[in-house]
Design a protein around this motif. Structure first.
Motif, PDB file in Angstrom:
ATOM      1  N   VAL A  39     -26.349  -6.981 -18.294  1.00 51.20           N
ATOM      2  CA  VAL A  39     -25.461  -6.151 -18.770  1.00 51.20           C
ATOM      3  C   VAL A  39     -25.661  -5.140 -20.345  1.00 51.20           C
ATOM      4  O   VAL A  39     -26.285  -5.655 -21.240  1.00 51.20           O
ATOM      5  CB  VAL A  39     -24.003  -6.618 -19.630  1.00 51.20           C
ATOM      6  CG1 VAL A  39     -23.355  -5.560 -19.873  1.00 51.20           C
ATOM      7  CG2 VAL A  39     -23.852  -7.730 -18.032  1.00 51.20           C
ATOM      8  N   GLU A  40     -24.992  -4.050 -20.099  1.00 51.82           N
ATOM      9  CA  GLU A  40     -25.614  -2.743 -21.057  1.00 51.82           C
ATOM     10  C   GLU A  40     -25.350  -3.218 -22.762  1.00 51.82           C
ATOM     11  O   GLU A  40     -24.107  -3.592 -22.515  1.00 51.82           O
ATOM     12  CB  GLU A  40     -25.617  -1.653 -21.156  1.00 51.82           C
ATOM     13  CG  GLU A  40     -26.011  -1.309 -20.039  1.00 51.82           C
ATOM     14  CD  GLU A  40     -25.432   0.737 -19.661  1.00 51.82           C
ATOM     15  OE1 GLU A  40     -24.886   1.141 -20.306  1.00 51.82           O
ATOM     16  OE2 GLU A  40     -25.865   1.055 -18.425  1.00 51.82           O
ATOM     17  N   ALA A  41     -25.712  -3.120 -24.186  1.00 51.71           N
ATOM     18  CA  ALA A  41     -25.450  -3.834 -25.142  1.00 51.71           C
ATOM     19  C   ALA A  41     -23.980  -3.090 -25.167  1.00 51.71           C
ATOM     20  O   ALA A  41     -23.067  -3.652 -26.120  1.00 51.71           O
ATOM     21  CB  ALA A  41     -25.885  -3.638 -26.008  1.00 51.71           C
ATOM     22  N   SER A  42     -24.017  -1.692 -25.021  1.00 52.99           N
ATOM     23  CA  SER A  42     -23.051  -1.273 -25.236  1.00 52.99           C
ATOM     24  C   SER A  42     -21.153  -1.559 -24.188  1.00 52.99           C
ATOM     25  O   SER A  42     -20.510  -1.126 -24.697  1.00 52.99           O
ATOM     26  CB  SER A  42     -23.419   0.137 -25.132  1.00 52.99           C
ATOM     27  OG  SER A  42     -23.434   0.266 -23.784  1.00 52.99           O
ATOM     28  N   ARG A  43     -21.736  -1.877 -23.830  1.00 57.40           N
ATOM     29  CA  ARG A  43     -20.342  -2.536 -22.991  1.00 57.40           C
ATOM     30  C   ARG A  43     -19.653  -3.593 -23.049  1.00 57.40           C
ATOM     31  O   ARG A  43     -18.516  -4.521 -23.200  1.00 57.40           O
ATOM     32  CB  ARG A  43     -20.775  -2.465 -21.277  1.00 57.40           C
ATOM     33  CG  ARG A  43     -21.054  -1.144 -20.660  1.00 57.40           C
ATOM     34  CD  ARG A  43     -21.784  -1.417 -18.977  1.00 57.40           C
ATOM     35  NE  ARG A  43     -20.387  -1.999 -18.760  1.00 57.40           N
ATOM     36  CZ  ARG A  43     -20.319  -2.760 -17.412  1.00 57.40           C
ATOM     37  NH1 ARG A  43     -21.061  -2.976 -17.029  1.00 57.40           N
ATOM     38  NH2 ARG A  43     -18.789  -3.385 -16.837  1.00 57.40           N
ATOM     39  N   ILE A  44     -20.317  -4.276 -24.263  1.00 55.74           N
ATOM     40  CA  ILE A  44     -19.853  -5.979 -24.632  1.00 55.74           C
ATOM     41  C   ILE A  44     -18.880  -5.667 -25.936  1.00 55.74           C
ATOM     42  O   ILE A  44     -19.969  -5.041 -27.078  1.00 55.74           O
ATOM     43  CB  ILE A  44     -21.161  -6.805 -25.142  1.00 55.74           C
ATOM     44  CG1 ILE A  44     -22.006  -7.011 -23.779  1.00 55.74           C
ATOM     45  CG2 ILE A  44     -20.876  -8.141 -25.795  1.00 55.74           C
ATOM     46  CD1 ILE A  44     -23.046  -8.045 -24.121  1.00 55.74           C
ATOM     47  N   HIS A  45     -18.183  -5.601 -26.208  1.00 56.49           N
ATOM     48  CA  HIS A  45     -17.285  -5.636 -27.494  1.00 56.49           C
ATOM     49  C   HIS A  45     -16.223  -7.308 -27.281  1.00 56.49           C
ATOM     50  O   HIS A  45     -15.710  -7.728 -26.246  1.00 56.49           O
ATOM     51  CB  HIS A  45     -16.258  -4.233 -26.825  1.00 56.49           C
ATOM     52  CG  HIS A  45     -16.581  -3.838 -26.201  1.00 56.49           C
ATOM     53  ND1 HIS A  45     -17.222  -2.395 -27.709  1.00 56.49           N
ATOM     54  CD2 HIS A  45     -16.400  -3.245 -25.541  1.00 56.49           C
ATOM     55  CE1 HIS A  45     -17.912  -1.474 -26.460  1.00 56.49           C
ATOM     56  NE2 HIS A  45     -17.358  -1.678 -25.433  1.00 56.49           N
TER      57      HIS A  45
END
Length: 65
Positions: A39-45
């Motif tokens: 998973v792209e780090a930008s999608r982890i919130h």
């Protein structure tokens, strides 16, 4: 009156249990393993990791050295 615990003996022997398991094994379905996609780090919130935990995980070779 005594509080001594008396172990129960199984009605089934280990050999009988292994035989039952061997007979049931063909009926058990094992799902195919699928590889998880990264998973792209930008999608982890919303994930917060304390600095002490991050250092611990960073030091473990199983986590991406």
């Amino acid at each position: 009156m005594s509080n001594t615990i008396v172990p129960c003996e199984s009605e089934m022997s280990l050999a009988e249990l292994r035989g039952d398991c061997a007979r049931m094994a063909p009926h058990w379905v094992v799902p195919a393993k699928t590889a998880a996609e990264p998973v792209e780090a930008s999608r982890i919130h919303g994930v917060t990791v304390p600095q002490s935990s991050a250092r611990l995980i960073d030091a473990m070779s199983d986590y991406g050295d």
